[in-house]
Design a protein around this motif. Structure first.
Motif, PDB file in Angstrom:
ATOM      1  N   GLY A 247       0.818  -1.202   0.000  1.00 23.72           N
ATOM      2  CA  GLY A 247       0.000   0.000   0.000  1.00 23.72           C
ATOM      3  C   GLY A 247       0.854   1.255   0.000  1.00 23.72           C
ATOM      4  O   GLY A 247       2.060   1.204   0.263  1.00 23.72           O
ATOM      5  N   ALA A 248       0.201   2.363  -0.296  1.00 26.28           N
ATOM      6  CA  ALA A 248       0.893   3.655  -0.261  1.00 26.28           C
ATOM      7  C   ALA A 248      -0.049   4.692   0.314  1.00 26.28           C
ATOM      8  O   ALA A 248      -1.264   4.627   0.120  1.00 26.28           O
ATOM      9  CB  ALA A 248       1.333   4.067  -1.660  1.00 26.28           C
ATOM     10  N   GLU A 261      -6.937  12.609 -14.444  1.00 26.61           N
ATOM     11  CA  GLU A 261      -6.602  11.386 -15.188  1.00 26.61           C
ATOM     12  C   GLU A 261      -5.545  10.530 -14.487  1.00 26.61           C
ATOM     13  O   GLU A 261      -5.212   9.442 -14.942  1.00 26.61           O
ATOM     14  CB  GLU A 261      -6.152  11.719 -16.616  1.00 26.61           C
ATOM     15  CG  GLU A 261      -4.894  12.566 -16.747  1.00 26.61           C
ATOM     16  CD  GLU A 261      -5.159  14.074 -16.683  1.00 26.61           C
ATOM     17  OE1 GLU A 261      -6.256  14.486 -16.221  1.00 26.61           O
ATOM     18  OE2 GLU A 261      -4.251  14.845 -17.051  1.00 26.61           O
ATOM     19  N   SER A 262      -5.009  10.993 -13.358  1.00 28.49           N
ATOM     20  CA  SER A 262      -3.973  10.196 -12.685  1.00 28.49           C
ATOM     21  C   SER A 262      -4.548   8.866 -12.207  1.00 28.49           C
ATOM     22  O   SER A 262      -5.595   8.819 -11.550  1.00 28.49           O
ATOM     23  CB  SER A 262      -3.416  10.951 -11.476  1.00 28.49           C
ATOM     24  OG  SER A 262      -2.632  10.058 -10.703  1.00 28.49           O
ATOM     25  N   PRO A 263      -3.839   7.753 -12.509  1.00 24.22           N
ATOM     26  CA  PRO A 263      -4.308   6.434 -12.054  1.00 24.22           C
ATOM     27  C   PRO A 263      -4.257   6.280 -10.532  1.00 24.22           C
ATOM     28  O   PRO A 263      -4.843   5.347  -9.982  1.00 24.22           O
ATOM     29  CB  PRO A 263      -3.350   5.455 -12.740  1.00 24.22           C
ATOM     30  CG  PRO A 263      -2.181   6.265 -13.187  1.00 24.22           C
ATOM     31  CD  PRO A 263      -2.603   7.693 -13.302  1.00 24.22           C
ATOM     32  N   LEU A 264      -3.593   7.199  -9.847  1.00 26.10           N
ATOM     33  CA  LEU A 264      -3.509   7.093  -8.386  1.00 26.10           C
ATOM     34  C   LEU A 264      -4.896   7.233  -7.750  1.00 26.10           C
ATOM     35  O   LEU A 264      -5.197   6.571  -6.750  1.00 26.10           O
ATOM     36  CB  LEU A 264      -2.589   8.182  -7.823  1.00 26.10           C
ATOM     37  CG  LEU A 264      -1.106   8.073  -8.191  1.00 26.10           C
ATOM     38  CD1 LEU A 264      -0.362   9.339  -7.775  1.00 26.10           C
ATOM     39  CD2 LEU A 264      -0.479   6.842  -7.533  1.00 26.10           C
ATOM     40  N   TRP A 265      -5.740   8.107  -8.327  1.00 26.66           N
ATOM     41  CA  TRP A 265      -7.064   8.353  -7.729  1.00 26.66           C
ATOM     42  C   TRP A 265      -7.837   7.067  -7.490  1.00 26.66           C
ATOM     43  O   TRP A 265      -8.442   6.882  -6.431  1.00 26.66           O
ATOM     44  CB  TRP A 265      -7.913   9.236  -8.644  1.00 26.66           C
ATOM     45  CG  TRP A 265      -7.533  10.680  -8.710  1.00 26.66           C
ATOM     46  CD1 TRP A 265      -6.991  11.318  -9.787  1.00 26.66           C
ATOM     47  CD2 TRP A 265      -7.676  11.683  -7.689  1.00 26.66           C
ATOM     48  NE1 TRP A 265      -6.780  12.648  -9.497  1.00 26.66           N
ATOM     49  CE2 TRP A 265      -7.200  12.905  -8.230  1.00 26.66           C
ATOM     50  CE3 TRP A 265      -8.158  11.676  -6.383  1.00 26.66           C
ATOM     51  CZ2 TRP A 265      -7.195  14.096  -7.504  1.00 26.66           C
ATOM     52  CZ3 TRP A 265      -8.150  12.867  -5.664  1.00 26.66           C
ATOM     53  CH2 TRP A 265      -7.679  14.051  -6.211  1.00 26.66           C
ATOM     54  N   ALA A 266      -7.825   6.210  -8.505  1.00 25.89           N
ATOM     55  CA  ALA A 266      -8.713   5.039  -8.448  1.00 25.89           C
ATOM     56  C   ALA A 266      -8.045   3.814  -7.848  1.00 25.89           C
ATOM     57  O   ALA A 266      -8.701   2.788  -7.652  1.00 25.89           O
ATOM     58  CB  ALA A 266      -9.195   4.716  -9.869  1.00 25.89           C
ATOM     59  N   HIS A 267      -6.758   3.900  -7.556  1.00 25.56           N
ATOM     60  CA  HIS A 267      -6.079   2.683  -7.101  1.00 25.56           C
ATOM     61  C   HIS A 267      -6.555   2.287  -5.699  1.00 25.56           C
ATOM     62  O   HIS A 267      -6.480   3.097  -4.764  1.00 25.56           O
ATOM     63  CB  HIS A 267      -4.561   2.871  -7.107  1.00 25.56           C
ATOM     64  CG  HIS A 267      -3.852   1.563  -7.089  1.00 25.56           C
ATOM     65  ND1 HIS A 267      -3.840   0.740  -5.986  1.00 25.56           N
ATOM     66  CD2 HIS A 267      -3.184   0.905  -8.055  1.00 25.56           C
ATOM     67  CE1 HIS A 267      -3.167  -0.360  -6.268  1.00 25.56           C
ATOM     68  NE2 HIS A 267      -2.761  -0.296  -7.517  1.00 25.56           N
ATOM     69  N   PRO A 268      -7.025   1.049  -5.542  1.00 24.64           N
ATOM     70  CA  PRO A 268      -7.604   0.677  -4.242  1.00 24.64           C
ATOM     71  C   PRO A 268      -6.595   0.640  -3.100  1.00 24.64           C
ATOM     72  O   PRO A 268      -6.987   0.710  -1.939  1.00 24.64           O
ATOM     73  CB  PRO A 268      -8.167  -0.733  -4.494  1.00 24.64           C
ATOM     74  CG  PRO A 268      -7.453  -1.237  -5.701  1.00 24.64           C
ATOM     75  CD  PRO A 268      -7.084  -0.036  -6.527  1.00 24.64           C
ATOM     76  N   ARG A 269      -5.311   0.523  -3.420  1.00 24.50           N
ATOM     77  CA  ARG A 269      -4.339   0.431  -2.328  1.00 24.50           C
ATOM     78  C   ARG A 269      -3.481   1.700  -2.186  1.00 24.50           C
ATOM     79  O   ARG A 269      -2.446   1.684  -1.535  1.00 24.50           O
ATOM     80  CB  ARG A 269      -3.478  -0.822  -2.518  1.00 24.50           C
ATOM     81  CG  ARG A 269      -4.265  -2.081  -2.138  1.00 24.50           C
ATOM     82  CD  ARG A 269      -3.463  -3.338  -2.230  1.00 24.50           C
ATOM     83  NE  ARG A 269      -3.278  -3.758  -3.587  1.00 24.50           N
ATOM     84  CZ  ARG A 269      -2.096  -4.003  -4.158  1.00 24.50           C
ATOM     85  NH1 ARG A 269      -0.994  -3.875  -3.457  1.00 24.50           N
ATOM     86  NH2 ARG A 269      -2.025  -4.390  -5.408  1.00 24.50           N
TER      87      ARG A 269
END
Ligand SMILES: NC(=O)c1ccc[n+]([C@@H]2O[C@H](COP(=O)([O-])OP(=O)(O)OC[C@H]3O[C@@H](n4cnc5c(N)ncnc54)[C@H](O)[C@@H]3O)[C@@H](O)[C@H]2O)c1
Ligand SMILES: O=C(O)[C@H](O)CO
Length: 312
Positions: A247-248, A261-269
């Motif tokens: 996780g982060a 558009e950053s993929p960080l927003w949706a990342h579950p971990r």
């Protein structure tokens, strides 16, 4: 004594009033474009070049802990501030306590597997998990200065193995100190929770990259509380996908505000906060600055001066 103040978002009237109270006799004014009247001290955040250019100041105070933005402006405009004018930054002024709250709460969140239980809850699964053990939860703090040392101090009573990495060796009770580039790898090996509190300098940009992440223990966690440029976000996402990272927790980003558009927003971990890990507390900052100015006026020694060559 004349003090000029510029901050793009702070409540300027509050600051002017508080500075007047803390430094009776001083003349304090908000700097506005076209103001070329003399001043002794400047208190700034993201200052326009013309505010400081050509001024014969006794000192400049950055209204935050990190001075990367003012130093990068200085690089682009070397005549903005003469070399002999000291630049100071805020040391702690209430940020240490905020960093402590942030880091301790997140470490305990991961240690007690609340991230896993949250994921199980979303699937309506009742499933007690095996406890993590403290001895498998080594915490490594990148940067052991004002804020890194406060975070270490707050984590120490929880009994996790603690280590820090800094430019020079530290002697903090109960914390293993690693120093310099040669000791970065030994510091990383066995680290399960990596907390970043380094300044943004030429030497630290991109430091949390694939090569670094690969050296952490498996199922590790990364907390970035310093600057977005320290972390290669694509490498973090790959390490999360490969299972190297569990996780982060991110407070700072390569671009702020973080683009939609950053993929960080949706990342579950990936858990996120919008650069609020530790904010400038006006009352503490004013008394720190007033105290430093008083010492400077009396020719006494002070701390908090930025080494412009070193970059922090
Ligand atoms: N997210 C936030 O809200 C927030 C708030 C305040 C500060 N910050 C960030 O935290 C940073 C740290 O603040 P601080 O007051 O603790 O700074 P500091 O100058 O007191 O500490 C910096 C530490 O980093 C170490 N360091 C620097 N360069 C190094 C290198 N090349 N190799 C090894 N170690 C190195 C130093 O030895 C020192 O221990 C700030 O520069 C700022 O960017 C973020
Ligand atoms: O450096 C600081 O003080 C905070 O990150 C605000 O930018």
């Amino acid at each position: 004594m004349d003090i000029i103040f510029y901050h793009p978002t702070f409540d300027t009237q509050y600051w002017l009033k508080a500075l007047l109270t803390a430094l009776p006799g001083a003349r304090v004014r908000e700097w506005k474009r076209g103001d070329n009247q003399p001043a002794d001290y400047a208190l700034v955040w993201h200052p326009p070049v013309e505010m400081l250019q050509g001024r014969d100041l006794k000192a400049v105070f950055a209204l935050g802990a990190g001075v990367d933005s003012i130093l990068s402006k200085l690089k682009a405009h070397p005549d903005m501030l003469a070399d002999n004018i000291p630049l100071f930054r805020l040391e702690d002024t209430g940020m240490g306590e905020q960093m402590q709250e942030y880091a301790v709460s997140q470490v305990l969140h991961w240690f007690r597997r609340f991230d896993d239980y949250q994921a199980l809850k979303q699937q309506a699964r009742w499933e007690p998990l095996t406890d993590y053990q403290r001895e498998d939860f080594t915490i490594g703090i990148l940067g052991a200065g004002v804020l890194g040392s406060k975070v270490a101090e707050a984590l120490a009573p929880w009994g996790f193995p603690l280590r820090c990495w800094s430019r020079t060796r530290k002697d903090y009770p109960g914390i293993t100190s690693f120093a310099g580039a040669d000791e970065l790898s030994p510091f990383l090996q066995g680290t399960r929770v990596l907390i970043n509190l380094l300044p943004n300098t030429a030497e630290t940009v991109g430091i949390i990259n694939r090569g670094l992440l690969n050296q952490l223990a498996d199922n590790s966690y990364v907390m970035n509380l310093a600057r977005g440029v320290h972390l290669v976000e694509a490498d973090l996402l790959k390490a999360l996908e490969s299972g190297k990272l569990k996780g982060a927790m991110l407070d700072v980003y390569s671009k702020e505000p973080l683009p939609p558009e950053s993929p960080l927003w949706a990342h579950p971990r990936v858990a996120m906060t919008p650069h609020v890990a530790a904010v400038t507390r006006p009352a503490e900052a004013v008394s720190y600055i007033a105290r430093t100015i008083t010492h400077l006026e009396q020719g006494e020694s002070v701390t908090g001066r930025v080494d412009r060559q070193r970059g922090y």
